[in-house]
Write a protein that holds these residues in place. Sequence first.
Motif, PDB file in Angstrom:
ATOM      1  N   ILE A  55       0.858  -1.203   0.000  1.00 16.21           N
ATOM      2  CA  ILE A  55       0.000   0.000   0.000  1.00 16.21           C
ATOM      3  C   ILE A  55       0.890   1.248   0.000  1.00 16.21           C
ATOM      4  N   PRO A  56       0.729   2.150  -0.974  1.00 19.79           N
ATOM      5  CA  PRO A  56       1.632   3.317  -1.073  1.00 19.79           C
ATOM      6  C   PRO A  56       1.439   4.335   0.044  1.00 19.79           C
ATOM      7  N   ASN A  57       0.201   4.522   0.483  1.00 12.48           N
ATOM      8  CA  ASN A  57      -0.066   5.511   1.532  1.00 12.48           C
ATOM      9  C   ASN A  57       0.447   4.984   2.868  1.00 12.48           C
ATOM     10  N   LYS A  58       1.377   5.682   3.481  1.00 11.11           N
ATOM     11  CA  LYS A  58       2.021   5.218   4.706  1.00 11.11           C
ATOM     12  C   LYS A  58       1.036   5.081   5.867  1.00 11.11           C
ATOM     13  N   LYS A  59       0.120   6.049   5.982  1.00  9.99           N
ATOM     14  CA  LYS A  59      -0.837   6.019   7.087  1.00  9.99           C
ATOM     15  C   LYS A  59      -1.789   4.830   6.953  1.00  9.99           C
ATOM     16  N   GLU A  60      -2.291   4.603   5.728  1.00 10.47           N
ATOM     17  CA  GLU A  60      -3.194   3.475   5.505  1.00 10.47           C
ATOM     18  C   GLU A  60      -2.465   2.139   5.697  1.00 10.47           C
ATOM     19  N   ARG A  61      -1.211   2.110   5.234  1.00  7.38           N
ATOM     20  CA  ARG A  61      -0.419   0.881   5.378  1.00  7.38           C
ATOM     21  C   ARG A  61      -0.207   0.551   6.864  1.00  7.38           C
ATOM     22  N   GLN A  62       0.135   1.563   7.645  1.00  9.95           N
ATOM     23  CA  GLN A  62       0.379   1.342   9.068  1.00  9.95           C
ATOM     24  C   GLN A  62      -0.903   0.924   9.789  1.00  9.95           C
ATOM     25  N   LYS A  63      -2.032   1.477   9.350  1.00 12.95           N
ATOM     26  CA  LYS A  63      -3.314   1.119   9.954  1.00 12.95           C
ATOM     27  C   LYS A  63      -3.609  -0.368   9.752  1.00 12.95           C
TER      28      LYS A  63
END
Length: 288
Positions: free
Chosen positions: A67-75
Amino acid sequence: MQAKKELEKDREDLLSMKEMTQTYEDVAVAKMQEIRAAVLSTREFLSGVEEIYKLAKAAYLAQVLAIPNKKERQKEIDYIHKNQKTAVVLISGNHSLLGGVIFQTYKVFLQLINKVDCDKVVCGTIGRYLAAGARPRFDFSYFPLEDFEVKDSEIKPIVDLVTKYEKVFLVYPRFQSVLVQVPQIEDISGGITAEESLAGKKRYMFEPSAKEVMTYFEGQIIGILFKQKQLESMLAKYSSRLTVMDEATQTIEKYIKQNALAAVIAGRRASNKKMLNSFSGVSLWEGK
């Protein structure tokens, strides 16, 4: 030397004990035959299902890391890691006459919890007794769990608890053969980390979504695997009881033989004493 009546009473007690041990043996054999085939065939099937579960989890983790979006990936990663803790669950026993396999399993449990930073879960009254007296002391959650019956009402609260953990190890007695039962440690939480998933090259599409698929899969698979391990432990306990009862029967038979020999000796001594008394009476009358 025991009197004849005492020997007869001992023989009756020994025969009663032998009848009891043989009854326990017969029950254990019947129950083993009832569940053995099902347990062994299900063991092979669930071993394959567990492997698929690990592959699916690895593929999902690889997808999350992409997942490219860091915040979404961490979630998503936080969702997978759950409470980021490890739980170690012990399946012990409740009844006596289960042989040494329960204590051996408890020793393996102790070794594991001393190596791993974890929350401890104990199932069965024998395990609770041993854990409560452990030195050094440790905190643990306790759940009742029948030795010879699978109850969904008992399994559900245990599964509800352990599904909150990122990693779950189960320690239980495992059936290998009628004469061999061994402590076993198994990871029923998938056993794949986010880092390990990077090694996989395949990518999969999930419908309706990867999260929903994994949520359903995890909720089902952990409960199924736990139930299977309880059946495994049940089979091991029946086997262990059969071995214990067979050894007890052989010991009782040895005492019965000793009792029979003692009865023969006592009978001969009584006969000799009676004969001596008769000779003494004859001598006395001849003297007069």
